[in-house]
Design a protein around this motif. Structure first.
Motif, PDB file in Angstrom:
ATOM      1  N   ALA A 221      74.910  21.649 -34.357  1.00 15.29           N
ATOM      2  CA  ALA A 221      75.375  21.324 -33.002  1.00 15.29           C
ATOM      3  C   ALA A 221      76.703  22.026 -32.699  1.00 15.29           C
ATOM      4  O   ALA A 221      76.902  22.569 -31.604  1.00 15.29           O
ATOM      5  CB  ALA A 221      75.547  19.809 -32.867  1.00 15.29           C
ATOM      6  N   ILE A 222      77.619  22.043 -33.663  1.00 17.28           N
ATOM      7  CA  ILE A 222      78.928  22.690 -33.479  1.00 17.28           C
ATOM      8  C   ILE A 222      78.744  24.197 -33.315  1.00 17.28           C
ATOM      9  O   ILE A 222      79.392  24.824 -32.460  1.00 17.28           O
ATOM     10  CB  ILE A 222      79.870  22.342 -34.659  1.00 17.28           C
ATOM     11  N   LEU A 223      77.841  24.787 -34.102  1.00 15.94           N
ATOM     12  CA  LEU A 223      77.554  26.225 -33.981  1.00 15.94           C
ATOM     13  C   LEU A 223      77.099  26.555 -32.567  1.00 15.94           C
ATOM     14  O   LEU A 223      77.584  27.514 -31.952  1.00 15.94           O
ATOM     15  CB  LEU A 223      76.481  26.622 -35.006  1.00 15.94           C
ATOM     16  N   HIS A 224      76.177  25.763 -32.025  1.00 15.75           N
ATOM     17  CA  HIS A 224      75.632  26.034 -30.690  1.00 15.75           C
ATOM     18  C   HIS A 224      76.675  25.781 -29.606  1.00 15.75           C
ATOM     19  O   HIS A 224      76.724  26.498 -28.600  1.00 15.75           O
ATOM     20  CB  HIS A 224      74.387  25.178 -30.436  1.00 15.75           C
ATOM     21  N   TYR A 225      77.508  24.749 -29.799  1.00 14.64           N
ATOM     22  CA  TYR A 225      78.513  24.410 -28.774  1.00 14.64           C
ATOM     23  C   TYR A 225      79.596  25.492 -28.714  1.00 14.64           C
ATOM     24  O   TYR A 225      79.977  25.942 -27.624  1.00 14.64           O
ATOM     25  CB  TYR A 225      79.152  23.051 -29.075  1.00 14.64           C
ATOM     26  N   LEU A 226      80.094  25.895 -29.877  1.00 17.68           N
ATOM     27  CA  LEU A 226      81.156  26.910 -29.910  1.00 17.68           C
ATOM     28  C   LEU A 226      80.607  28.283 -29.545  1.00 17.68           C
ATOM     29  O   LEU A 226      81.284  29.072 -28.885  1.00 17.68           O
ATOM     30  CB  LEU A 226      81.793  26.983 -31.307  1.00 17.68           C
ATOM     31  N   GLY A 227      79.387  28.557 -30.022  1.00 19.61           N
ATOM     32  CA  GLY A 227      78.760  29.864 -29.792  1.00 19.61           C
ATOM     33  C   GLY A 227      79.151  30.850 -30.879  1.00 19.61           C
ATOM     34  O   GLY A 227      80.340  30.997 -31.198  1.00 19.61           O
ATOM     35  N   ILE A 228      78.168  31.518 -31.446  1.00 21.28           N
ATOM     36  CA  ILE A 228      78.421  32.464 -32.531  1.00 21.28           C
ATOM     37  C   ILE A 228      79.294  33.624 -32.054  1.00 21.28           C
ATOM     38  O   ILE A 228      80.118  34.170 -32.819  1.00 21.28           O
ATOM     39  CB  ILE A 228      77.094  32.974 -33.154  1.00 21.28           C
ATOM     40  N   ASP A 229      79.170  34.008 -30.768  1.00 17.14           N
ATOM     41  CA  ASP A 229      79.999  35.105 -30.245  1.00 17.14           C
ATOM     42  C   ASP A 229      81.479  34.735 -30.279  1.00 17.14           C
ATOM     43  O   ASP A 229      82.330  35.556 -30.633  1.00 17.14           O
ATOM     44  CB  ASP A 229      79.580  35.458 -28.811  1.00 17.14           C
ATOM     45  N   ASN A 230      81.786  33.484 -29.894  1.00 15.75           N
ATOM     46  CA  ASN A 230      83.185  33.017 -29.933  1.00 15.75           C
ATOM     47  C   ASN A 230      83.712  32.978 -31.359  1.00 15.75           C
ATOM     48  O   ASN A 230      84.835  33.404 -31.629  1.00 15.75           O
ATOM     49  CB  ASN A 230      83.301  31.620 -29.308  1.00 15.75           C
ATOM     50  N   ILE A 231      82.883  32.446 -32.266  1.00 18.10           N
ATOM     51  CA  ILE A 231      83.314  32.341 -33.671  1.00 18.10           C
ATOM     52  C   ILE A 231      83.625  33.730 -34.229  1.00 18.10           C
ATOM     53  O   ILE A 231      84.654  33.930 -34.884  1.00 18.10           O
ATOM     54  CB  ILE A 231      82.233  31.630 -34.523  1.00 18.10           C
ATOM     55  N   CYS A 232      82.740  34.686 -33.957  1.00 23.02           N
ATOM     56  CA  CYS A 232      82.964  36.062 -34.439  1.00 23.02           C
ATOM     57  C   CYS A 232      84.192  36.685 -33.787  1.00 23.02           C
ATOM     58  O   CYS A 232      84.928  37.450 -34.422  1.00 23.02           O
ATOM     59  CB  CYS A 232      81.731  36.924 -34.177  1.00 23.02           C
ATOM     60  N   MET A 233      84.442  36.342 -32.514  1.00 24.81           N
ATOM     61  CA  MET A 233      85.617  36.872 -31.809  1.00 24.81           C
ATOM     62  C   MET A 233      86.907  36.341 -32.453  1.00 24.81           C
ATOM     63  O   MET A 233      87.855  37.084 -32.691  1.00 24.81           O
ATOM     64  CB  MET A 233      85.558  36.469 -30.335  1.00 24.81           C
ATOM     65  N   TRP A 234      86.912  35.023 -32.776  1.00 25.49           N
ATOM     66  CA  TRP A 234      88.103  34.433 -33.425  1.00 25.49           C
ATOM     67  C   TRP A 234      88.319  35.040 -34.809  1.00 25.49           C
ATOM     68  O   TRP A 234      89.442  35.223 -35.242  1.00 25.49           O
ATOM     69  CB  TRP A 234      87.955  32.916 -33.539  1.00 25.49           C
ATOM     70  N   MET A 235      87.223  35.326 -35.475  1.00 23.79           N
ATOM     71  CA  MET A 235      87.320  35.892 -36.826  1.00 23.79           C
ATOM     72  C   MET A 235      87.834  37.332 -36.776  1.00 23.79           C
ATOM     73  O   MET A 235      88.342  37.856 -37.767  1.00 23.79           O
ATOM     74  CB  MET A 235      85.950  35.846 -37.519  1.00 23.79           C
TER      75      MET A 235
END
Length: 936
Positions: A221-235
């Motif tokens: 659920a957290i993965l879908h809410y945050l979005g993988i694109d956002n997570i990769c952008m923060w990384m």
């Protein structure tokens, strides 16, 4: 008074090991006053902090640790010591923050994870102690309050820090994580990330990691809410701490999706069927996209590569499903090849770190190794060949250059595949011709590719024939240091492939000493980029095979320091090269023993017989080892061992283990090795790597364990990890010295605690120890018997002696009759403890051999007081166990011996012996088997 801060530091370390913390403090304080080197000051402050911790002066410990951190913010020892001090001062929030940084820097360190759990529990307990146990409504309001403080820009800084730490702690608990999740917490955490405040971003990301741990549904659920694109952008951001924290979050989510790690079931989740394959493919595709995006920082690219390295290839080759690797090869192999084909000196290059391309080569290697059959490997090769062909363009030299760089990158990964790519039509010729180009960038890339290609003898022969003249010309004529150094390394490597030092001298047209001096000069030149200076180390890895070169090198303190600083970089090539130089300097490589008869025969037939260089003799090797220790080689090696498994290859581990073993040769140096982290560094080397590497590391551990206080050398739970490597040396395939020192180490351990004795028994060491008690070799038999003497204190070991159908007790009794005094002392000690602990063994002793009484009498009359005392204790145990047994002893000559010893006048040195004899006589009188002299 000593004026060398390094010597004072060593002196302080020795005092610390001897638990003389006051003198250690004085040495460190004096060294701090004298030292101008910032790096050394950091070490001295953190060492002094350790002294203050031992003296329970926690405020001073925190202050000194902070000074070390001010110099080096990533000083993990200083951070941990400050965390310990702050915890004792009751500043749990700040202690938690430091422990969190430690765990981020070393995620696999169990000690840091345990500290985090403990501090988290204590903080929560403190929160709960302020009132009753929080109900869900109260917890919800507290969570809401934390977010209000964090999102309010006008909040007090200290309040914000406290709220952030409390939120992280709450996220690590199941109840707390669920309350955050149910109360719009993910959205509020997203708002914290969007503030662009680094401290708040870290707190939010770490809280999310805690919430995802072990909970597949919530992680999804957290993965879908945050979005993988956002997570990769923060990384992808250019902030190491944030990038690493986001990488850890994505790893936690991936672990949940793969069903790895601690999986907990939470009510209805057991009934949910989550299709994770789609999410895993989505994550993999985004990570592959990151590899070729210009918007991604070099650090972010490294994180993406590390995640792919960790999660794509199978961890166990027995698992037949390699579909993740096949998916990456089909959808992303060309993207990985694009990364390895980048040329940092060209304007269109993607943002890279020093490690990016090497990490990509490691990924290529792991993917290739994960393939199960030839068709899969052929497909991999064809994709590589097609991609390289697409880059070769006679009209566009820049594109062609990328093709050469790709081959060079593959050679650093799956070497067999790289060799096949070298066989492609015109590739080798293209490399050689580029060496003759007038463009410096062409020369740079081509020379580097030739170096990697010349590892295989058949390729080296082609280059020797076609490219050596060009390399020599480049070396002599170029003014570009980057190219010059690579040309030198190429010549060194080809000389090594040619097999003779003569060849090397001929190729380079200069003495090895002169070339090594040039390499040392490059190594110490801080104005040259680190990547180029690493090539100087590789050059030295060949040149230090010469005894004169290695002797000069260890005397060059700036060059040693520069090499050790480079070794702290996580780069596969530099780790291997540094380790190779150190193996050469310590002469810890394998050498063939020359048979004297064959030498004479060779001389007679006028054949060349290689003679040992004077500087390769033991005295010179010992001096070099001492010099390396003084220069801080152990700290450098300990740092190298911490490198990621993708970087630290099994071959590098073996070389490091060889060096450690050479460093441990002199018992006087082992305390220094322990103080600088050598004991801790050796444990993973003894468990993973090549068979030779594991044996060498285990032997080094045995040398340390044999004479060190285990509580200092291997503190906490670490000592239990050392037992298995020591037991692995109790093998007939190992040499006598390895057997002996392993037995000494186990003897030392088994004398510390029953928990350690039980660990030794569980590692199935008992049969091996018993076998060595039969050995003809006196020292092995003695060491094994002493080890058994300590082990018999354990009840499980005693029960094995009591059990029917074994000769264990007989062996110990017969060893008591040996002529070797040290064996007698150990065997008699074991028998004394066994007969004291188990009455059954008292009667069993009289049945195992007809010589038992004669042996006992000899023990009780022995000239060695230690043996005599143990013999009399055995006699007392037998008498106390059973009246009939006592009667048998009274009817023998033993009564006369007991009477003779008991009648002796009191004497301080013999009193313990005389007292036991009198106790024996008193017990016999209690049984009315004998009467006092006055009644006789």
């Amino acid at each position: 008074q000593m004026e060398d801060p390094i010597q004072l530091k060593e002196e302080g370390n020795k005092y610390f090991q001897a638990t003389d913390y006051e003198k250690a403090l004085q040495s460190y304080t004096q060294a701090i006053k004298l030292s101008k080197d910032k790096a050394l000051q950091a070490v001295l402050y953190r060492n002094r902090a350790a002294c203050f911790l031992k003296k329970e002066e926690y405020a001073k410990a925190a202050s000194d640790a902070s000074r070390a951190i001010d110099i080096n913010a990533s000083d993990i020892k200083a951070l941990y010591r400050r965390s310990q001090a702050l915890e004792k001062l009751g500043k749990l929030d700040q202690a938690f923050k430091d422990a969190q940084k430690c765990a981020t820097l070393e995620p696999r360190n169990k000690n840091f994870q345990e500290t985090l759990r403990r501090l988290g529990a204590n903080i929560q307990e403190k929160v709960n102690a302020r009132g009753t146990v929080l109900d869900s409504k109260t917890r919800d309001s507290r969570v809401q309050k934390m977010f209000e403080i964090l999102l309010d820009e006008n909040s007090d800084k200290e309040k914000r820090e406290k709220a952030a730490n409390n939120l992280i702690v709450l996220g690590r608990e199941e109840a707390g994580a669920e309350r955050i999740f149910q109360n719009n917490g993910v959205n509020l955490l997203l708002q914290l990330i969007e503030t662009k405040n680094p401290e708040l971003i870290l707190a939010a990301v770490r809280t999310l990691s805690g919430m995802c741990t072990g909970h597949k549904a919530r992680a999804t659920a957290i993965l879908h809410y945050l979005g993988i694109d956002n997570i990769c952008m923060w990384m992808s951001v250019d902030n190491e701490e944030i990038s690493l924290a986001v990488c850890n979050l994505l790893q936690t989510i991936t672990d949940c999706l793969l069903g790895q790690g601690k999986e907990e079931h939470h009510g209805k989740e057991e009934a949910l069927v989550l299709d994770t394959k789609k999410d895993l493919k989505m994550i993999t595709m985004r990570l592959l996209d990151m590899l070729v995006s210009k918007k991604v920082s070099g650090q972010g690219r490294d994180r993406a590569l590390n995640l792919l390295n960790k999660n794509i290839p199978r961890k166990d080759l027995k698992d037949h499903d390699n579909s993740r690797s096949i998916f990456v090869i089909d959808n992303g192999l060309k993207k990985i090849l694009k990364v390895v084909g980048q040329i940092p000196e060209m304007p269109d290059c993607l943002p890279l770190t020093e490690n990016t391309q090497l990490t990509a080569s490691v990924l290529l290697n792991k993917l290739y190794d994960d393939l199960r059959c030839d068709p899969e490997r052929d497909n991999y090769r064809l994709i590589c060949e097609d991609y390289i062909k697409s880059k070769i363009d006679p009209q566009n030299m820049d594109k062609t250059l990328h093709a050469v760089q790709i081959v060079s990158g593959v050679l650093q990964g799956p070497f067999d595949l790289g060799n096949k790519l070298l066989g492609m039509k015109g590739v080798m010729e293209m490399m050689v011709s580029l060496c003759g180009s007038e463009r410096e960038i062409d020369q740079l890339v081509a020379v580097e590719a030739l170096i990697h290609a010349s590892t295989k003898l058949s390729r080296a022969t082609f280059i020797i024939t076609n490219g050596v003249t060009l390399l020599k010309e480049i070396y002599k004529k170029t003014k570009n240091e980057k190219i010059k150094i690579r040309a030198l390394v190429g010549l060194c490597k080809l000389g090594s492939a040619g097999g003779t030092d003569y060849g090397l001298r001929q190729f380079a047209e200069g003495s090895t000493e002169k070339l090594a001096k040039q390499c040392r000069k490059w190594l110490c030149n801080a104005s040259i980029d680190a990547r180029t200076r690493k090539w100087a180390v590789e050059g030295l890895s060949y040149l230090t095979l010469d005894a004169d070169v290695k002797d000069d090198f260890v005397e060059d303190e700036p060059a040693l320091k520069a090499m050790f600083d480079l070794a702290k970089a996580t780069d596969k090539t530099i780790l291997y090269s540094v380790a190779s130089v150190l193996v050469n300097c310590t002469n810890s490589y394998d050498t063939k023993e020359l048979v004297p008869e064959l030498v004479q025969l060779a001389k007679f037939s006028k054949q060349h017989v290689p003679e040992e260089h004077p500087k390769d003799k033991k005295d010179f090797v010992v001096k070099r080892v001492k010099r390396l220790l003084k220069a801080g080689v152990v700290s450098a090696l300990a740092c190298m061992v911490k490198a990621d498994s993708a970087i630290l290859t099994d071959q590098s581990k073996e070389l490091i283990a060889r060096v450690f073993l050479a460093l441990c040769e002199d018992p006087k140096d082992r305390g220094t090795i322990v103080a600088q982290g050598g004991g801790k560094a050796l444990i993973p080397l003894a468990v993973e790597g090549t068979d030779v590497g594991k044996i060498k590391a285990s032997h080094a551990l045995a040398k340390i364990a044999a004479i060190s206080n285990p509580d200092i050398a291997f503190p906490g739970e670490r000592v239990y990890e050392v037992v298995r490597p020591l037991v692995s040396l109790l093998n007939t395939e190992r040499d006598g010295l390895q057997n002996y020192e392993a037995l000494l180490g186990l003897t030392n351990f088994s004398g510390r605690s029953d928990k350690l004795r039980l660990k030794i028994v569980k590692e199935k060491a008992l049969p091996d120890i018993e076998n060595y008690m039969f050995e003809n070799h006196d020292q092995l038999r003695q060491a094994a018997t002493e080890c058994m003497c300590n082990l018999v204190v354990n009840k499980e070991v005693q029960e094995r002696f009591v059990a029917d159908g074994n000769d264990r007790l007989k062996l110990v009794v017969l060893l008591c009759g040996e002529d070797d005094e040290k064996v007698q002392v150990a065997a008699a000690g074991a028998l004394a403890m066994l007969t004291a602990a188990q009455k059954k063994l008292c009667s069993k002793m009289t049945q195992v051999t007809t010589q038992w009484l004669e042996i006992l009498q000899r023990l009780c009359l022995h000239d060695n007081m230690e043996v005599q005392h143990r013999g009399l204790v055995i006699a007392f145990n037998l008498i106390s166990a059973d009246k009939e047994l006592a009667k048998k002893l009274v009817e023998s000559e033993l009564l006369e011996i007991l009477t003779y010893v008991g009648k002796q006048e009191d004497h301080p040195k013999k009193q313990h012996i005389i007292s036991v004899a009198r106790d024996c006589l008193t017990k016999c009188m209690d049984y009315e088997l004998i009467k006092p002299l006055s009644q006789a």
